[in-house]
Scaffold this motif. Sequence first.
Motif, PDB file in Angstrom:
ATOM      1  N   GLU A  64      61.241  66.682  56.936  1.00 47.05           N
ATOM      2  CA  GLU A  64      60.512  66.631  55.665  1.00 47.05           C
ATOM      3  C   GLU A  64      59.980  68.019  55.314  1.00 47.05           C
ATOM      4  O   GLU A  64      60.023  68.428  54.154  1.00 47.05           O
ATOM      5  CB  GLU A  64      59.360  65.622  55.752  1.00 47.05           C
ATOM      6  CG  GLU A  64      58.648  65.385  54.452  1.00 47.05           C
ATOM      7  CD  GLU A  64      59.500  64.669  53.410  1.00 47.05           C
ATOM      8  OE1 GLU A  64      59.228  64.836  52.216  1.00 47.05           O
ATOM      9  OE2 GLU A  64      60.448  63.955  53.782  1.00 47.05           O
ATOM     10  N   ASP A  65      59.497  68.749  56.312  1.00 53.26           N
ATOM     11  CA  ASP A  65      59.021  70.114  56.080  1.00 53.26           C
ATOM     12  C   ASP A  65      60.156  71.014  55.595  1.00 53.26           C
ATOM     13  O   ASP A  65      59.972  71.816  54.678  1.00 53.26           O
ATOM     14  CB  ASP A  65      58.402  70.691  57.363  1.00 53.26           C
ATOM     15  CG  ASP A  65      57.149  69.949  57.795  1.00 53.26           C
ATOM     16  OD1 ASP A  65      56.532  69.278  56.948  1.00 53.26           O
ATOM     17  OD2 ASP A  65      56.793  70.042  58.993  1.00 53.26           O
ATOM     18  N   LEU A  66      61.328  70.877  56.208  1.00 52.97           N
ATOM     19  CA  LEU A  66      62.479  71.667  55.774  1.00 52.97           C
ATOM     20  C   LEU A  66      62.880  71.324  54.342  1.00 52.97           C
ATOM     21  O   LEU A  66      63.209  72.211  53.549  1.00 52.97           O
ATOM     22  CB  LEU A  66      63.662  71.442  56.721  1.00 52.97           C
ATOM     23  CG  LEU A  66      63.503  71.984  58.140  1.00 52.97           C
ATOM     24  CD1 LEU A  66      64.663  71.517  59.016  1.00 52.97           C
ATOM     25  CD2 LEU A  66      63.421  73.490  58.127  1.00 52.97           C
ATOM     26  N   THR A  67      62.842  70.058  54.007  1.00 45.34           N
ATOM     27  CA  THR A  67      63.173  69.625  52.647  1.00 45.34           C
ATOM     28  C   THR A  67      62.193  70.212  51.636  1.00 45.34           C
ATOM     29  O   THR A  67      62.597  70.676  50.565  1.00 45.34           O
ATOM     30  CB  THR A  67      63.161  68.080  52.557  1.00 45.34           C
ATOM     31  OG1 THR A  67      64.084  67.559  53.509  1.00 45.34           O
ATOM     32  CG2 THR A  67      63.511  67.600  51.165  1.00 45.34           C
ATOM     33  N   ASN A  68      60.911  70.202  51.979  1.00 48.43           N
ATOM     34  CA  ASN A  68      59.905  70.762  51.067  1.00 48.43           C
ATOM     35  C   ASN A  68      60.093  72.265  50.883  1.00 48.43           C
ATOM     36  O   ASN A  68      59.908  72.782  49.778  1.00 48.43           O
ATOM     37  CB  ASN A  68      58.500  70.446  51.574  1.00 48.43           C
ATOM     38  CG  ASN A  68      58.159  68.978  51.428  1.00 48.43           C
ATOM     39  OD1 ASN A  68      58.707  68.288  50.574  1.00 48.43           O
ATOM     40  ND2 ASN A  68      57.267  68.490  52.271  1.00 48.43           N
ATOM     41  N   GLU A  69      60.470  72.976  51.929  1.00 46.76           N
ATOM     42  CA  GLU A  69      60.742  74.414  51.811  1.00 46.76           C
ATOM     43  C   GLU A  69      61.931  74.672  50.891  1.00 46.76           C
ATOM     44  O   GLU A  69      61.887  75.593  50.063  1.00 46.76           O
ATOM     45  CB  GLU A  69      61.014  75.015  53.195  1.00 46.76           C
ATOM     46  CG  GLU A  69      59.796  75.154  54.063  1.00 46.76           C
ATOM     47  CD  GLU A  69      60.119  75.750  55.420  1.00 46.76           C
ATOM     48  OE1 GLU A  69      61.085  76.542  55.514  1.00 46.76           O
ATOM     49  OE2 GLU A  69      59.413  75.419  56.384  1.00 46.76           O
ATOM     50  N   ILE A  70      62.966  73.876  51.030  1.00 47.07           N
ATOM     51  CA  ILE A  70      64.138  74.023  50.165  1.00 47.07           C
ATOM     52  C   ILE A  70      63.760  73.750  48.711  1.00 47.07           C
ATOM     53  O   ILE A  70      64.183  74.472  47.802  1.00 47.07           O
ATOM     54  CB  ILE A  70      65.283  73.091  50.630  1.00 47.07           C
ATOM     55  CG1 ILE A  70      65.819  73.560  51.982  1.00 47.07           C
ATOM     56  CG2 ILE A  70      66.390  73.026  49.591  1.00 47.07           C
ATOM     57  CD1 ILE A  70      66.760  72.589  52.637  1.00 47.07           C
ATOM     58  N   LYS A  72      60.857  74.212  47.310  1.00 46.59           N
ATOM     59  CA  LYS A  72      60.092  75.355  46.815  1.00 46.59           C
ATOM     60  C   LYS A  72      61.005  76.517  46.463  1.00 46.59           C
ATOM     61  O   LYS A  72      60.825  77.190  45.452  1.00 46.59           O
ATOM     62  CB  LYS A  72      59.062  75.782  47.858  1.00 46.59           C
ATOM     63  CG  LYS A  72      57.889  74.856  47.998  1.00 46.59           C
ATOM     64  CD  LYS A  72      56.932  75.337  49.079  1.00 46.59           C
ATOM     65  CE  LYS A  72      55.842  74.322  49.341  1.00 46.59           C
ATOM     66  NZ  LYS A  72      54.977  74.715  50.462  1.00 46.59           N
ATOM     67  N   ASP A  73      61.998  76.772  47.326  1.00 45.97           N
ATOM     68  CA  ASP A  73      62.938  77.866  47.078  1.00 45.97           C
ATOM     69  C   ASP A  73      63.754  77.617  45.806  1.00 45.97           C
ATOM     70  O   ASP A  73      63.956  78.524  45.007  1.00 45.97           O
ATOM     71  CB  ASP A  73      63.880  78.059  48.270  1.00 45.97           C
ATOM     72  CG  ASP A  73      63.172  78.623  49.497  1.00 45.97           C
ATOM     73  OD1 ASP A  73      62.048  79.150  49.332  1.00 45.97           O
ATOM     74  OD2 ASP A  73      63.747  78.519  50.593  1.00 45.97           O
ATOM     75  N   VAL A  74      64.214  76.401  45.635  1.00 51.06           N
ATOM     76  CA  VAL A  74      65.027  76.056  44.454  1.00 51.06           C
ATOM     77  C   VAL A  74      64.165  76.095  43.199  1.00 51.06           C
ATOM     78  O   VAL A  74      64.612  76.560  42.151  1.00 51.06           O
ATOM     79  CB  VAL A  74      65.678  74.667  44.638  1.00 51.06           C
ATOM     80  CG1 VAL A  74      66.320  74.197  43.359  1.00 51.06           C
ATOM     81  CG2 VAL A  74      66.683  74.711  45.766  1.00 51.06           C
TER      82      VAL A  74
END
Length: 78
Positions: A64-70, A72-74
């Motif tokens: 979930e943390d990785l998904t949230n980082e992606i 934010k980047d997008v």
Amino acid sequence: IKLGIFVLVMFYAYILVIAFNKELLAAKIGDGVTTIAFPIALAILVISFITTLIYVKRANGEFEDLTNEIKKDVKGLI
């Protein structure tokens, strides 16, 4: 992927033992009422449940943390 492979190997190994060595799983336990196949099948179900819990815990945390980082980047690119 590791958990999925582990569960698939476990299930397929059980099926292969059924197919090629029925006598092993037909061995009686105790007073001869139940066979060894029942506790092995029960263990497979319990292990499958535990591996599912491990995956859900990782999916709700690390993934979930990785998904949230992606996200934010997008969002910054748009």
